[in-house]
Design a protein around this motif. Structure first.
Motif, PDB file in Angstrom:
ATOM      1  N   GLY A  57      -8.046   0.621  -0.442  1.00 28.44           N
ATOM      2  CA  GLY A  57      -6.805   1.198  -0.944  1.00 28.44           C
ATOM      3  C   GLY A  57      -6.652   1.102  -2.453  1.00 28.44           C
ATOM      4  N   ARG A  58      -7.741   0.977  -3.175  1.00 24.43           N
ATOM      5  CA  ARG A  58      -7.670   0.799  -4.624  1.00 24.43           C
ATOM      6  C   ARG A  58      -7.526   2.159  -5.311  1.00 24.43           C
ATOM      7  NH1 ARG A  58     -11.955  -1.958  -5.143  1.00 24.43           N
ATOM      8  NH2 ARG A  58     -13.253  -0.550  -6.389  1.00 24.43           N
ATOM      9  N   VAL A  59      -6.485   2.289  -6.133  1.00 26.08           N
ATOM     10  CA  VAL A  59      -6.170   3.570  -6.774  1.00 26.08           C
ATOM     11  C   VAL A  59      -5.818   3.365  -8.249  1.00 26.08           C
ATOM     12  CG1 VAL A  59      -5.336   4.644  -4.639  1.00 26.08           C
ATOM     13  CG2 VAL A  59      -3.736   3.401  -6.090  1.00 26.08           C
ATOM     14  N   ASP A  60      -5.998   4.437  -9.003  1.00 26.10           N
ATOM     15  CA  ASP A  60      -5.646   4.493 -10.421  1.00 26.10           C
ATOM     16  C   ASP A  60      -4.696   5.669 -10.595  1.00 26.10           C
ATOM     17  OD1 ASP A  60      -5.609   4.286 -13.212  1.00 26.10           O
ATOM     18  OD2 ASP A  60      -7.484   5.385 -13.451  1.00 26.10           O
ATOM     19  N   ILE A  61      -3.492   5.419 -11.101  1.00 26.27           N
ATOM     20  CA  ILE A  61      -2.450   6.445 -11.227  1.00 26.27           C
ATOM     21  C   ILE A  61      -2.300   6.831 -12.693  1.00 26.27           C
ATOM     22  CG2 ILE A  61      -0.037   7.022 -10.788  1.00 26.27           C
ATOM     23  CD1 ILE A  61      -0.010   4.634  -8.796  1.00 26.27           C
ATOM     24  N   ASP A  88      -7.882   4.165   8.118  1.00 28.78           N
ATOM     25  CA  ASP A  88      -6.807   3.285   8.590  1.00 28.78           C
ATOM     26  C   ASP A  88      -6.457   2.306   7.473  1.00 28.78           C
ATOM     27  OD1 ASP A  88      -4.961   2.039  10.188  1.00 28.78           O
ATOM     28  OD2 ASP A  88      -6.426   0.747  11.188  1.00 28.78           O
ATOM     29  N   THR A  89      -5.977   2.851   6.356  1.00 28.17           N
ATOM     30  CA  THR A  89      -5.648   2.037   5.186  1.00 28.17           C
ATOM     31  C   THR A  89      -4.175   1.651   5.251  1.00 28.17           C
ATOM     32  OG1 THR A  89      -7.296   3.279   3.908  1.00 28.17           O
ATOM     33  CG2 THR A  89      -5.726   1.930   2.667  1.00 28.17           C
ATOM     34  N   THR A  90      -3.907   0.373   5.424  1.00 29.03           N
ATOM     35  CA  THR A  90      -2.527  -0.101   5.573  1.00 29.03           C
ATOM     36  C   THR A  90      -1.979  -0.755   4.314  1.00 29.03           C
ATOM     37  OG1 THR A  90      -3.318  -2.201   6.479  1.00 29.03           O
ATOM     38  CG2 THR A  90      -2.796  -0.436   8.051  1.00 29.03           C
ATOM     39  N   VAL A  91      -2.837  -0.957   3.321  1.00 25.08           N
ATOM     40  CA  VAL A  91      -2.399  -1.534   2.045  1.00 25.08           C
ATOM     41  C   VAL A  91      -3.051  -0.753   0.911  1.00 25.08           C
ATOM     42  CG1 VAL A  91      -2.375  -3.565   0.551  1.00 25.08           C
ATOM     43  CG2 VAL A  91      -2.130  -3.847   3.019  1.00 25.08           C
ATOM     44  N   LEU A  92      -2.223  -0.293  -0.037  1.00 27.19           N
ATOM     45  CA  LEU A  92      -2.725   0.336  -1.253  1.00 27.19           C
ATOM     46  C   LEU A  92      -2.713  -0.701  -2.376  1.00 27.19           C
ATOM     47  CD1 LEU A  92      -0.822   3.736  -1.041  1.00 27.19           C
ATOM     48  CD2 LEU A  92      -3.177   3.248  -0.330  1.00 27.19           C
ATOM     49  N   ARG A  93      -3.642  -0.544  -3.300  1.00 25.08           N
ATOM     50  CA  ARG A  93      -3.771  -1.537  -4.376  1.00 25.08           C
ATOM     51  C   ARG A  93      -3.798  -0.858  -5.739  1.00 25.08           C
ATOM     52  NH1 ARG A  93      -6.407  -3.693   0.105  1.00 25.08           N
ATOM     53  NH2 ARG A  93      -5.786  -5.863   0.551  1.00 25.08           N
ATOM     54  N   PRO A  94      -2.633  -0.402  -6.221  1.00 31.33           N
ATOM     55  CA  PRO A  94      -2.537   0.009  -7.621  1.00 31.33           C
ATOM     56  C   PRO A  94      -2.514  -1.243  -8.494  1.00 31.33           C
ATOM     57  CG  PRO A  94      -0.355   0.022  -6.645  1.00 31.33           C
ATOM     58  CD  PRO A  94      -1.318  -0.340  -5.535  1.00 31.33           C
ATOM     59  N   PRO A  95      -2.556  -1.096  -9.818  1.00 35.77           N
ATOM     60  CA  PRO A  95      -2.557  -2.279 -10.680  1.00 35.77           C
ATOM     61  C   PRO A  95      -1.356  -3.212 -10.482  1.00 35.77           C
ATOM     62  CG  PRO A  95      -3.259  -0.371 -11.926  1.00 35.77           C
ATOM     63  CD  PRO A  95      -2.820   0.143 -10.578  1.00 35.77           C
ATOM     64  N   GLY A  97       0.097  -4.323  -7.770  1.00 30.70           N
ATOM     65  CA  GLY A  97      -0.030  -5.290  -6.681  1.00 30.70           C
ATOM     66  C   GLY A  97      -0.264  -4.602  -5.352  1.00 30.70           C
ATOM     67  N   GLU A  98      -0.179  -5.368  -4.275  1.00 27.29           N
ATOM     68  CA  GLU A  98      -0.429  -4.830  -2.939  1.00 27.29           C
ATOM     69  C   GLU A  98       0.802  -4.080  -2.424  1.00 27.29           C
ATOM     70  OE1 GLU A  98      -1.892  -7.783  -0.254  1.00 27.29           O
ATOM     71  OE2 GLU A  98      -3.824  -7.893  -1.283  1.00 27.29           O
ATOM     72  N   VAL A  99       0.579  -2.862  -1.954  1.00 30.28           N
ATOM     73  CA  VAL A  99       1.652  -1.977  -1.501  1.00 30.28           C
ATOM     74  C   VAL A  99       1.396  -1.608  -0.041  1.00 30.28           C
ATOM     75  CG1 VAL A  99       2.760   0.266  -1.837  1.00 30.28           C
ATOM     76  CG2 VAL A  99       1.978  -1.049  -3.819  1.00 30.28           C
ATOM     77  N   PRO A 100       2.172  -2.150   0.911  1.00 31.02           N
ATOM     78  CA  PRO A 100       2.009  -1.756   2.306  1.00 31.02           C
ATOM     79  C   PRO A 100       2.275  -0.267   2.492  1.00 31.02           C
ATOM     80  CG  PRO A 100       3.352  -3.747   2.113  1.00 31.02           C
ATOM     81  CD  PRO A 100       3.206  -3.187   0.736  1.00 31.02           C
ATOM     82  N   ALA A 101       1.549   0.348   3.420  1.00 30.52           N
ATOM     83  CA  ALA A 101       1.714   1.776   3.709  1.00 30.52           C
ATOM     84  C   ALA A 101       1.625   1.984   5.209  1.00 30.52           C
ATOM     85  CB  ALA A 101       0.641   2.592   2.991  1.00 30.52           C
ATOM     86  N   TRP A 102       2.471   2.864   5.739  1.00 27.96           N
ATOM     87  CA  TRP A 102       2.469   3.129   7.171  1.00 27.96           C
ATOM     88  C   TRP A 102       3.104   4.484   7.458  1.00 27.96           C
ATOM     89  CZ3 TRP A 102       5.907   0.220   4.552  1.00 27.96           C
ATOM     90  CH2 TRP A 102       7.261   0.392   4.809  1.00 27.96           C
ATOM     91  N   ILE A 110       5.801   3.697   2.001  1.00 27.61           N
ATOM     92  CA  ILE A 110       5.202   2.590   1.260  1.00 27.61           C
ATOM     93  C   ILE A 110       6.321   1.596   0.955  1.00 27.61           C
ATOM     94  CG2 ILE A 110       3.417   4.035   0.202  1.00 27.61           C
ATOM     95  CD1 ILE A 110       5.125   3.739  -2.443  1.00 27.61           C
ATOM     96  N   ARG A 111       5.939   0.421   0.465  1.00 30.35           N
ATOM     97  CA  ARG A 111       6.956  -0.566   0.105  1.00 30.35           C
ATOM     98  C   ARG A 111       6.592  -1.202  -1.227  1.00 30.35           C
ATOM     99  NH1 ARG A 111       7.472  -2.966   4.884  1.00 30.35           N
ATOM    100  NH2 ARG A 111       6.116  -4.736   4.475  1.00 30.35           N
ATOM    101  N   GLY A 112       7.568  -1.279  -2.138  1.00 27.30           N
ATOM    102  CA  GLY A 112       7.312  -1.830  -3.463  1.00 27.30           C
ATOM    103  C   GLY A 112       8.500  -2.604  -3.993  1.00 27.30           C
TER     104      GLY A 112
END
Length: 221
Positions: A57-61, A88-95, A97-102, A110-112
């Protein structure tokens, strides 16, 4: 030409509205930050996401002018895209921190945290008509989230987002991070009608995190 897909994030129930998002599925194909920034500027979407690791779930925005540690509409969009691609990615990882996704029905969540969306000022107006009458952009500097109650009892809000950062994005059609900030300040869940037809859902939580949800439509495969 770097391959990318275009999504519309936070569309209304009828599929209208939504903020365009560019997603580069093969982020490692564009390793240099300068090259990524140049592409984001050339395409001109309010944000472009480079997917660096689907499994993790590692992303660059990136906006047309800079990189962001966190942003709502790109993360909701890439979460929906990953699901459509069978991940089946349940957590995204922008710089930030960890962002749950469902997923819940046709809504991607998502949750932030509001601290991750610093710099977005909210300003309440007396009526929806006043928000609708604002020029794009209004005078002044800095990120402005202009809003008014449509129905305070039910938590329905009318909003418009103005980045005012000099990168060509005059008005943001749908802004999850700003809706998150507003939710944190009001301390209640909201249904936000933004732009020309976008709908953003939020969920206030006592633990300091806030859910951001919406519908996502693929524009180009």
């Amino acid at each position: 030409m770097t391959d990318h897909v275009v999504l519309r994030v936070f569309t209304g129930p009828d599929g209208g509205g939504g903020n365009a998002l560019g997603v580069v599925p093969d982020g490692p194909a564009v390793p240099a930050p300068e090259a990524r920034q140049a592409l984001a500027a050339r395409w001109g979407y309010s944000e472009t996401v480079f997917l660096d690791d689907a499994a993790a779930g590692r992303v660059d925005i990136r906006t047309p002018g800079t990189s962001l540690p966190f942003a709502g509409h790109p993360l909701v969009g890439v979460a929906a895209w990953l699901r459509l691609c069978g991940h089946d990615t349940t957590v995204l990882r922008p710089p930030a921190g960890e962002v749950p996704a469902w997923q819940e029905g046709d809504i991607t969540w998502i949750r932030g945290r509001a601290a991750w969306a610093a710099g977005r000022r909210t300003e309440q107006y007396a009526s929806v008509a006043e928000v609708d009458a604002l020029p794009a952009p209004p005078p002044g500097e800095g990120w402005l989230y202009a809003w008014a109650w449509e129905d305070e009892a039910s938590g329905h809000v009318r909003a418009r987002g103005f980045p005012r950062r000099g990168d060509g994005v005059v008005e943001d059609e749908a802004t999850g991070a700003a809706a998150l900030v507003l939710t944190a300040r009001l301390r209640r869940s909201l249904v936000v009608r933004q732009g020309t037809g976008s709908v953003i859902l939020t969920r206030f939580r006592d633990d300091g995190t806030i859910g951001i949800g919406g519908r996502v439509r693929v524009v180009t495969p």
